[in-house]
Design a protein around this motif. Structure first.
Motif, PDB file in Angstrom:
ATOM      1  N   THR A 172      30.413  76.156 -49.982  1.00  0.00           N
ATOM      2  CA  THR A 172      31.614  75.349 -50.190  1.00  0.00           C
ATOM      3  C   THR A 172      32.227  75.651 -51.545  1.00  0.00           C
ATOM      4  N   ASN A 173      33.428  75.145 -51.741  1.00  0.00           N
ATOM      5  CA  ASN A 173      34.032  75.018 -53.060  1.00  0.00           C
ATOM      6  C   ASN A 173      33.643  73.626 -53.567  1.00  0.00           C
ATOM      7  N   TYR A 174      32.859  73.567 -54.657  1.00  0.00           N
ATOM      8  CA  TYR A 174      32.272  72.291 -55.057  1.00  0.00           C
ATOM      9  C   TYR A 174      33.280  71.351 -55.713  1.00  0.00           C
ATOM     10  N   PHE A 175      34.367  71.880 -56.269  1.00  0.00           N
ATOM     11  CA  PHE A 175      35.435  70.999 -56.721  1.00  0.00           C
ATOM     12  C   PHE A 175      36.040  70.268 -55.525  1.00  0.00           C
ATOM     13  N   ASN A 176      36.321  71.028 -54.491  1.00  0.00           N
ATOM     14  CA  ASN A 176      36.886  70.451 -53.278  1.00  0.00           C
ATOM     15  C   ASN A 176      35.924  69.448 -52.651  1.00  0.00           C
ATOM     16  N   LEU A 177      34.652  69.801 -52.633  1.00  0.00           N
ATOM     17  CA  LEU A 177      33.634  68.896 -52.099  1.00  0.00           C
ATOM     18  C   LEU A 177      33.610  67.582 -52.874  1.00  0.00           C
ATOM     19  N   ASN A 178      33.566  67.678 -54.202  1.00  0.00           N
ATOM     20  CA  ASN A 178      33.481  66.477 -55.027  1.00  0.00           C
ATOM     21  C   ASN A 178      34.740  65.632 -54.930  1.00  0.00           C
ATOM     22  N   ARG A 179      35.860  66.315 -54.772  1.00  0.00           N
ATOM     23  CA  ARG A 179      37.119  65.586 -54.628  1.00  0.00           C
ATOM     24  C   ARG A 179      37.155  64.807 -53.318  1.00  0.00           C
ATOM     25  N   ASN A 180      36.773  65.460 -52.251  1.00  0.00           N
ATOM     26  CA  ASN A 180      36.741  64.762 -50.969  1.00  0.00           C
ATOM     27  C   ASN A 180      35.705  63.641 -50.971  1.00  0.00           C
ATOM     28  N   HIS A 181      34.582  63.886 -51.626  1.00  0.00           N
ATOM     29  CA  HIS A 181      33.550  62.848 -51.769  1.00  0.00           C
ATOM     30  C   HIS A 181      34.151  61.604 -52.441  1.00  0.00           C
ATOM     31  N   SER A 182      34.910  61.812 -53.525  1.00  0.00           N
ATOM     32  CA  SER A 182      35.532  60.693 -54.231  1.00  0.00           C
ATOM     33  C   SER A 182      36.555  59.992 -53.350  1.00  0.00           C
ATOM     34  N   LEU A 183      37.362  60.772 -52.621  1.00  0.00           N
ATOM     35  CA  LEU A 183      38.382  60.182 -51.757  1.00  0.00           C
ATOM     36  C   LEU A 183      37.765  59.401 -50.602  1.00  0.00           C
ATOM     37  N   ILE A 184      36.608  59.831 -50.131  1.00  0.00           N
ATOM     38  CA  ILE A 184      35.914  59.086 -49.077  1.00  0.00           C
ATOM     39  C   ILE A 184      35.498  57.712 -49.598  1.00  0.00           C
ATOM     40  N   HIS A 185      34.999  57.668 -50.834  1.00  0.00           N
ATOM     41  CA  HIS A 185      34.621  56.376 -51.416  1.00  0.00           C
ATOM     42  C   HIS A 185      35.819  55.434 -51.493  1.00  0.00           C
ATOM     43  N   ARG A 186      36.959  55.976 -51.928  1.00  0.00           N
ATOM     44  CA  ARG A 186      38.145  55.121 -52.024  1.00  0.00           C
ATOM     45  C   ARG A 186      38.598  54.658 -50.641  1.00  0.00           C
ATOM     46  N   ALA A 187      38.610  55.585 -49.693  1.00  0.00           N
ATOM     47  CA  ALA A 187      39.020  55.219 -48.331  1.00  0.00           C
ATOM     48  C   ALA A 187      38.080  54.177 -47.744  1.00  0.00           C
TER      49      ALA A 187
END
Length: 809
Positions: free
Chosen positions: A559-574
């Motif tokens: 994966t691209n780990y920036f993208n992974l971490n970003r989506n991880h953060s957005l999942i928490h907000r969602a």
């Protein structure tokens, strides 16, 4: 006058039955809660409870009574109480004592709570229990750490503790102070260690004014911010000063109002208000032994003001920096585990603290010379502290450098904590890079420490995976493999990068990523996770390994780990917006679950039904700022502006809160404070990322693992299916039209950049509808060439489209 006529024998009898204090002839009225127990081994008028793995010595037929100690000399009288406890995470205990026959007492007009303490071994005040009072309806006051009223306990000596009753009175707890039944002690620091205190002569009194008057406090300052004003002053020179009364006066007020009473070791107060245009005048009065105020200090006036985003970020970073600067261990310079840890310092948290030093210098919180001196102190300590094949333990004694066991078998090397520490050391090695002798020495000493870590030993004889722990007493008893996905990616990177004790690059794919829970591929709330747990797990996974390691524009086989971490953060907000368990407070600006304190102890929180109990941890959302800058900033503003004093203290945001249960932490943890200051800085300037990645060992490690340049990784996958058409393309006029389709309505911002990425047209906002959209851009007068159109959503997601502009002339 009648008291003076009593015979000595009658006086002694009244003292023994609790109607009279031996100090009554010197003080005013006294209310006794314990002097002597008429029975042993337990004090009849007491009650004790323990739960959740903590331990508390109890006696009596019902195992509920306070043990009585008769073997050591008491402070006053014949015997004393013995408080013998072991506090553990997730546990709790309390022990209460009352006067004879549980008689209630009117304490509403009293001045001070006084008792005596003794211990067989010197004890740091931070490990002392909390103290509270309880009325006849069993309503408890807030629990207060009374250790601040008793800085040091020497062995085998009684010490008097005096606490102003202002700490308890009029605090809005719903307690009836005219009918107080008991005084109690409760669990504080869950350090897992056994402690014994002897308690004697507990009483509350109203003085007769014979105590010397305190001098007025000096050096009062008032510093305004967006929603609070910080007051500071110089500590009074008198030993008998017990605390300070903070008063304010508004423009239209006729008299001064008391805002708070703080203890003598806290010469500061944070006054939170609900407005960015609040003005007040302040003064401070010192309290003597009978709670009488001194003459007031000089007055100071301040007014809050609307702070810009940059000013707010400066404020949060500066306050958080206090944890690693002002609160660092005074001998070692290391970060304490938490704000109640005493001499316990943490290895990984100190790695975060070292990175915070560089931020503090860059932001002007300290000078470069101050940072250098702290680094020298840290290096002196780390070079002589306990190590196990070059690996530091999780906890150390900040005075001696000796290991403090994290658990029975965890009394040796901790490879993950060491990885987090080395990450910070390597940031510092590159930051202190001037050619002065002292900075060259820092570079050399860090290199020696880094190269002496035996990462290869922790392969356990080339097993193909790294192991978390090794102990000289228990060897591999912990038997914990380090496999992803979790916070430990940095450990494998450093182990592969090590020039002296390196491991084979195959350990990345087969060890770190070789477990059964690494790859994922599912989407949650529309955000895809290539690797990791369902819904991502706690957010510290996206932060600890990435304080130094810069994941931007890189990808490995997974994966691209920036993208992974970003989506991880957005999942928490969602998830917080979805709020499937209907917890109070959750929403678009109140999100972020990670490991932290909570109402039931210390727990790991994540967006799943079994690990979400309503606890939000500010570090989770704020430390995601490099991935979700706008959304993290909005959360920061909510925590600060909307929740105010409940979440904000002297060292920045408190650890956590649970609005559903009306629980608000007052704790600070190094591993939660560190990512706040570090990740805000990475979002603003990339300071830590730039320094860590510039170490010469890092690029060869990336090449060996198979990381490749991945510039498109900056475009989140949530927009990867959006089809955008520029019409006409090439653009031959001063305007053109965008055609695109969205799955849901959204606020968009359009900007245009030249081929080098420089923004040349900004700030075009548009409310897009679900379905097909057409948007016209006019007045585009740029010369011929290639251009990039960037479309940014309110979540921070964006996508870029290339187009051509041709001049018709």
């Amino acid at each position: 006058m009648m008291i003076k006529r009593l015979s000595p024998k009658i006086k002694q009898m009244l003292i023994l039955i609790g109607l009279l204090s031996p100090f009554s002839f010197l003080m005013g009225q006294t209310y006794l809660y314990f002097q002597d127990s008429p029975t042993t081994p337990g004090y009849e008028f007491s009650w004790m409870e323990v739960s959740g793995g903590s331990e508390l010595e109890r006696v009596g037929s019902d195992m509920r009574r306070f043990p009585v100690e008769s073997e050591i000399p008491s402070a006053q009288g014949l015997n004393c109480l013995r408080l013998n406890w072991t506090s553990r995470p997730g546990g709790n205990w309390f022990a209460i004592a009352a006067g004879l026959n549980w008689v209630e007492k009117n304490l509403s007009q009293t001045d001070s709570l006084v008792f005596w303490l003794r211990t067989e071994q010197a004890m740091d005040s931070l490990v002392l229990p909390l103290i509270f009072m309880e009325d006849v309806d069993n309503t408890k006051t807030s629990l207060h750490p009374f250790g601040r009223w008793c800085l040091t306990l020497n062995a085998d000596a009684w010490q008097k503790v005096t606490i102003p009753m202002g700490l308890f009175l009029n605090q809005g707890n719903g307690v009836d102070f005219t009918r107080i039944k008991t005084i109690g002690f409760a669990q504080n620091l869950p350090d897992g260690l056994n402690h014994i205190l002897y308690v004697d002569d507990m009483r509350v009194f109203k003085g007769d004014g014979t105590s010397p008057a305190a001098s007025p406090p000096q050096g009062v300052t008032a510093t305004p911010y967006d929603r609070h004003i910080e007051l500071t002053w110089q500590p009074n020179p008198e030993d008998f000063v017990l605390g300070y009364e903070v008063q304010s006066l508004l423009t239209n007020d006729l008299d001064w109002s008391t805002l708070a009473v703080v203890d003598k070791h806290t010469p500061y107060f944070i006054h939170f208000v609900d407005s960015s245009s609040y003005a007040a005048t302040y003064r401070i009065r010192a309290l003597n032994e009978v709670n009488e105020p001194s003459s007031p200090s000089d007055t100071v006036t301040a007014a809050t003001y609307p702070m810009s985003d940059d000013e707010l970020l400066d404020m949060v970073q500066q306050y958080t920096f206090r944890y690693f600067w002002d609160f660092a261990h005074p001998v070692s310079g290391m970060a304490r585990e938490r704000n109640t840890s005493g001499n316990i310092v943490t290895t990984g948290g100190s790695g975060f603290g070292i990175m915070a030093l560089t931020v503090g210098i860059e932001r002007g919180f300290i000078t470069r010379q101050q940072g250098i001196q702290r680094m020298l102190t840290l290096l002196d300590f780390l070079e002589t502290a306990d190590r196990f094949h070059g690996v530091w333990p999780h906890w150390l004694d900040g005075n001696t450098g000796q290991t403090i066991p994290f658990s029975t078998y965890d009394n040796g090397g901790d490879l993950v904590e060491t990885g987090l520490l080395v990450q910070g050391l390597l940031v510092a090695r590159q930051y202190f890079n001037s050619q002065t002798p002292v900075e060259r020495a820092i570079e050399s000493r860090i290199t020696a420490l880094w190269e002496s870590v035996e990462w290869d030993w922790y392969t356990r004889n080339n097993s193909g995976v790294l192991y978390w722990h090794w102990s000289q007493d228990y060897e591999w008893e912990m038997n914990m493999e380090i496999r992803g996905w979790n916070e430990a990616a940095i450990v494998y990177m450093l182990a592969i990068a090590s020039p002296t004790h390196g491991i084979d690059d195959s350990y990345w794919n087969n060890g770190w990523a070789g477990g059964s829970y690494y790859t994922n591929g599912k989407s949650f709330y529309g955000y895809k996770l290539d690797v990791g747990w369902n819904r991502g797990g706690p957010l510290f996974f996206a932060q600890y390994s990435f304080l130094g390691f810069d994941p931007r524009n890189l990808r490995d086989n997974f994966t691209n780990y920036f993208n992974l971490n970003r989506n991880h953060s957005l999942i928490h907000r969602a998830y917080s917006i979805d709020n499937p368990k209907n917890f109070a407070g959750y929403g678009e600006n109140c999100w972020g679950l990670t490991a932290s304190d909570d109402p039931d102890g210390y727990k790991v929180h994540e967006p799943t039904s079994d690990r979400d109990n309503g606890t939000i941890t500010p570090t989770a959302a704020i430390s995601s700022m490099p991935y979700t800058p706008e959304l993290s900033l909005a959360a920061l503003k909510h925590f600060y502006r909307e929740l105010g004093s409940k979440t904000w203290g002297w060292m920045g945001f408190y650890d956590a809160f649970n609005q559903h249960r009306n629980w608000w932490a007052t704790s600070y943890l190094a591993i939660d404070q560190g990512p706040i200051i570090g990740m805000i800085e990475n979002s603003r300037t990339g300071l830590l990322w730039n320094n860590f990645m510039s170490n010469p060992e890092i690029q060869p490690m990336l090449d060996a693992i198979g990381f490749i340049y991945d510039p498109n990784g900056m475009a989140p996958s949530v927009m990867s299916d959006v089809n955008i058409v520029v019409s006409p393309n090439p653009v031959t006029t001063n305007g053109f039209t965008l055609h695109f389709t969205l799955p849901a309505a959204a606020n968009l911002i359009f900007s245009i950049h030249d081929i080098a990425g420089k923004e040349i047209q900004t700030g075009i906002s548009y409310r897009a509808k679900a379905g097909i959209n057409a948007f016209d851009i006019s007045n585009f007068t740029a010369p011929s060439g290639f251009y990039l159109l960037k479309i940014k959503m309110e979540t921070g997601d964006f996508i870029t489209v290339k187009f051509i502009k041709l001049s018709t002339h």
